[in-house]
Design an enzyme around this catalytic site. Structure first.
Site, PDB file in Angstrom:
ATOM      1  N   GLY A  13       0.833  -1.214   0.000  1.00 50.10           N
ATOM      2  CA  GLY A  13       0.000   0.000   0.000  1.00 50.10           C
ATOM      3  C   GLY A  13       0.860   1.253   0.000  1.00 50.10           C
ATOM      4  N   ARG A  76       0.045  -7.026  -2.156  1.00 55.17           N
ATOM      5  CA  ARG A  76       0.785  -8.193  -1.686  1.00 55.17           C
ATOM      6  C   ARG A  76       0.002  -9.471  -1.943  1.00 55.17           C
ATOM      7  NH1 ARG A  76      -0.563  -4.985   3.479  1.00 55.17           N
ATOM      8  NH2 ARG A  76      -2.362  -4.349   2.312  1.00 55.17           N
ATOM      9  N   ASP A 117       5.309  -4.921   5.987  1.00 54.45           N
ATOM     10  CA  ASP A 117       5.615  -6.295   6.361  1.00 54.45           C
ATOM     11  C   ASP A 117       5.604  -7.265   5.159  1.00 54.45           C
ATOM     12  OD1 ASP A 117       5.136  -8.967   7.495  1.00 54.45           O
ATOM     13  OD2 ASP A 117       3.017  -8.433   7.324  1.00 54.45           O
ATOM     14  N   THR A 139       4.677   2.253   6.044  1.00 52.25           N
ATOM     15  CA  THR A 139       3.246   1.934   6.066  1.00 52.25           C
ATOM     16  C   THR A 139       2.589   2.900   7.032  1.00 52.25           C
ATOM     17  OG1 THR A 139       1.524   0.461   6.915  1.00 52.25           O
ATOM     18  CG2 THR A 139       3.751   0.006   7.692  1.00 52.25           C
ATOM     19  N   ASP A 141       0.321   2.230   8.813  1.00 53.83           N
ATOM     20  CA  ASP A 141      -0.105   1.451   9.999  1.00 53.83           C
ATOM     21  C   ASP A 141       0.935   1.438  11.122  1.00 53.83           C
ATOM     22  OD1 ASP A 141      -2.230   0.889   8.439  1.00 53.83           O
ATOM     23  OD2 ASP A 141      -1.838  -1.248   8.217  1.00 53.83           O
ATOM     24  N   ASP A 143       3.283  -0.686  11.697  1.00 57.93           N
ATOM     25  CA  ASP A 143       3.337  -1.994  12.353  1.00 57.93           C
ATOM     26  C   ASP A 143       4.483  -2.887  11.859  1.00 57.93           C
ATOM     27  OD1 ASP A 143       2.365  -2.528   9.848  1.00 57.93           O
ATOM     28  OD2 ASP A 143       0.585  -3.619  10.503  1.00 57.93           O
ATOM     29  N   ARG A 185      -5.563  -2.697  10.310  1.00 55.57           N
ATOM     30  CA  ARG A 185      -6.293  -3.962  10.371  1.00 55.57           C
ATOM     31  C   ARG A 185      -5.776  -4.844  11.501  1.00 55.57           C
ATOM     32  NH1 ARG A 185      -6.419  -6.733   4.818  1.00 55.57           N
ATOM     33  NH2 ARG A 185      -4.948  -5.049   4.604  1.00 55.57           N
TER      34      ARG A 185
HETATM   35  O1  F6P Z   1      -1.344  -1.678   5.257  1.00 59.40           O
HETATM   36  C1  F6P Z   1      -1.762  -0.419   4.941  1.00 59.40           C
HETATM   37  C2  F6P Z   1      -3.242  -0.360   4.735  1.00 59.40           C
HETATM   38  O2  F6P Z   1      -3.558   0.975   4.462  1.00 59.40           O
HETATM   39  C3  F6P Z   1      -4.109  -0.919   5.883  1.00 59.40           C
HETATM   40  O3  F6P Z   1      -4.260  -0.038   6.946  1.00 59.40           O
HETATM   41  C4  F6P Z   1      -5.390  -1.202   5.173  1.00 59.40           C
HETATM   42  O4  F6P Z   1      -6.133  -2.174   5.854  1.00 59.40           O
HETATM   43  C5  F6P Z   1      -4.925  -1.691   3.852  1.00 59.40           C
HETATM   44  O5  F6P Z   1      -3.641  -1.140   3.628  1.00 59.40           O
HETATM   45  C6  F6P Z   1      -5.848  -1.331   2.710  1.00 59.40           C
HETATM   46  O6  F6P Z   1      -5.321  -1.900   1.582  1.00 59.40           O
HETATM   47  P1  F6P Z   1      -5.900  -1.623   0.121  1.00 59.40           P
HETATM   48  O7  F6P Z   1      -5.464  -0.263  -0.293  1.00 59.40           O
HETATM   49  O8  F6P Z   1      -5.259  -2.697  -0.692  1.00 59.40           O
HETATM   50  O9  F6P Z   1      -7.381  -1.729   0.207  1.00 59.40           O
END
Ligand code: F6P
Length: 353
Positions: A13, A76, A117, A139, A141, A143, A185
């Protein structure tokens, strides 16, 4: 004469600050180290399918403050992030062979992988299979394991905090319980820190499964003491005790489900806002620009010294380097004994438990 070539890619992301890293790696390499830089398009897809962008000093000018990534990225969901319909052969081993071939064809000493990750886990795998890698953790997040901060988190939290601030005035005007669903998440860092910064009354994170009754009681208590509105900041991965991730909907939906329950159980009007990808778009904050420049510079230096298999990180406020494998293979949760949780509780914030 050039002192070697390195590759760079951004995977997973996107987040604010990716362009600032690409710029810092490229400018350090070209300006300070006399090296050349090749960018791979759309994360690992560009590496496997040989789609590249030469990154010159000029190519990375004026991108420091731009959101997104000029290299593109890919998710991913497949092993190397290859989208469906790609001309790629399906097996992982074939992809690895293709990636190795492309890597050698470009005469690279290694690749700087900017990712979360998932991307860092693939990078570590490729490193072990013969493509030297350096990781840069990013990220919103926050994390990634073994770094206190990831690139993009500060920008995401800044957007989320602004949203909490804005919800306050409309919540107060209408005497409502306003639920803000933020990203996160598996880890609740954004909900926790933006909730703290914005003065959320209830903060719900995946690490602390909540009781709907406790959330509603916190809201009723505020009401009884004359505070006629409440702000609930919920991570998208927050869940009631006994429920699994995705209890409200496979993706998101926590905010809406919560808001419905709050209205039903308390009789107070409630509305939900899902902040979503607004947290990932737009210009990086001052903090993320500085962090990106430091991470990018450090990663380029590691590459020039042939110190592959490492990840740059920030520990206790200082820039550092750890083994790449320590940043891969899992995510970093909010520890239950976090001083941030203690401070939030001390000022009266409920975690719904
Ligand atoms: O890992 C980053 C993140 O923004 C998460 O917080 C979220 O759940 C996810 O990516 C959303 O992913 P996508 O853009 O693929 O819907």
């Amino acid at each position: 004469m050039s002192r070697g070539r390195i590759g760079i890619l951004t995977g997973g992301g996107d987040c604010p600050g990716l362009n600032a890293v690409i710029r810092a790696v490229t400018k350090t390499a070209v300006h300070q180290l006399n090296m050349e830089v090749v960018g791979f398009l759309d994360g690992f897809r560009g590496l496997v399918e040989d789609e590249t962008l030469p990154l010159t000093y000029d190519a990375v000018s004026n991108i420091l403050n731009q959101g997104g990534t000029l290299l593109g990225t890919s998710g991913r969901e497949t092993y190397f992030g290859v989208p469906a319909g790609s001309r790629l052969k399906p097996s992982k081993e074939n992809r690895l062979k293709d990636a190795l071939g492309v890597f050698r064809k470009h005469g690279l000493s290694g690749i700087i992988c900017v990712g979360g990750d998932g991307t860092l886990t693939v990078a570590h795998h490729l490193h072990r299979r013969g493509i030297p890698m350096i990781g840069v953790p990013k990220t919103i997040d926050n994390d990634v394991l073994n770094t206190d901060l990831t690139l993009g988190f500060n920008s995401g939290c800044t957007v989320a905090t602004d949203a909490v601030d804005r919800l306050h005035s409309t919540a107060a005007s209408h005497h409502r319980a306003m639920v803000l669903e933020v990203m996160g998440r598996r880890a609740g860092w954004i909900a926790l820190e933006a909730g703290l910064a914005g003065g959320g009354d209830v903060i719900l994170i995946p690490e602390i499964p909540f009781s709907l009754e406790a959330v509603c009681e916190a809201i009723r208590r505020r009401h009884r003491s004359g505070r006629r509105f409440s702000i609930i900041v919920a991570a998208e991965g927050a869940r009631p005790r006994g429920k699994k991730e995705g209890w409200a909907a496979p993706r998101g939906g926590v905010g809406i489900a919560l808001s419905g329950e709050i209205e039903r159980r308390t009789g107070l009007e409630s509305r939900a806002t899902v902040l979503g990808h607004l947290q990932r778009g737009g210009a990086p904050t001052f903090f993320d620009r500085v962090l990106a420049t430091q991470f990018g510079h450090a990663a380029a230096l590691l590459a020039s010294r042939n110190r592959y298999g490492k990840m740059v990180c920030l520990k206790k406020g200082a820039l550092g380097v750890v083994e790449l494998k320590l940043g891969s293979g899992g995510t970093r949760d909010v520890p239950l004994n976090s001083p941030l949780i203690a401070a939030a509780r001390a000022v009266g914030t409920s975690f719904g438990n």
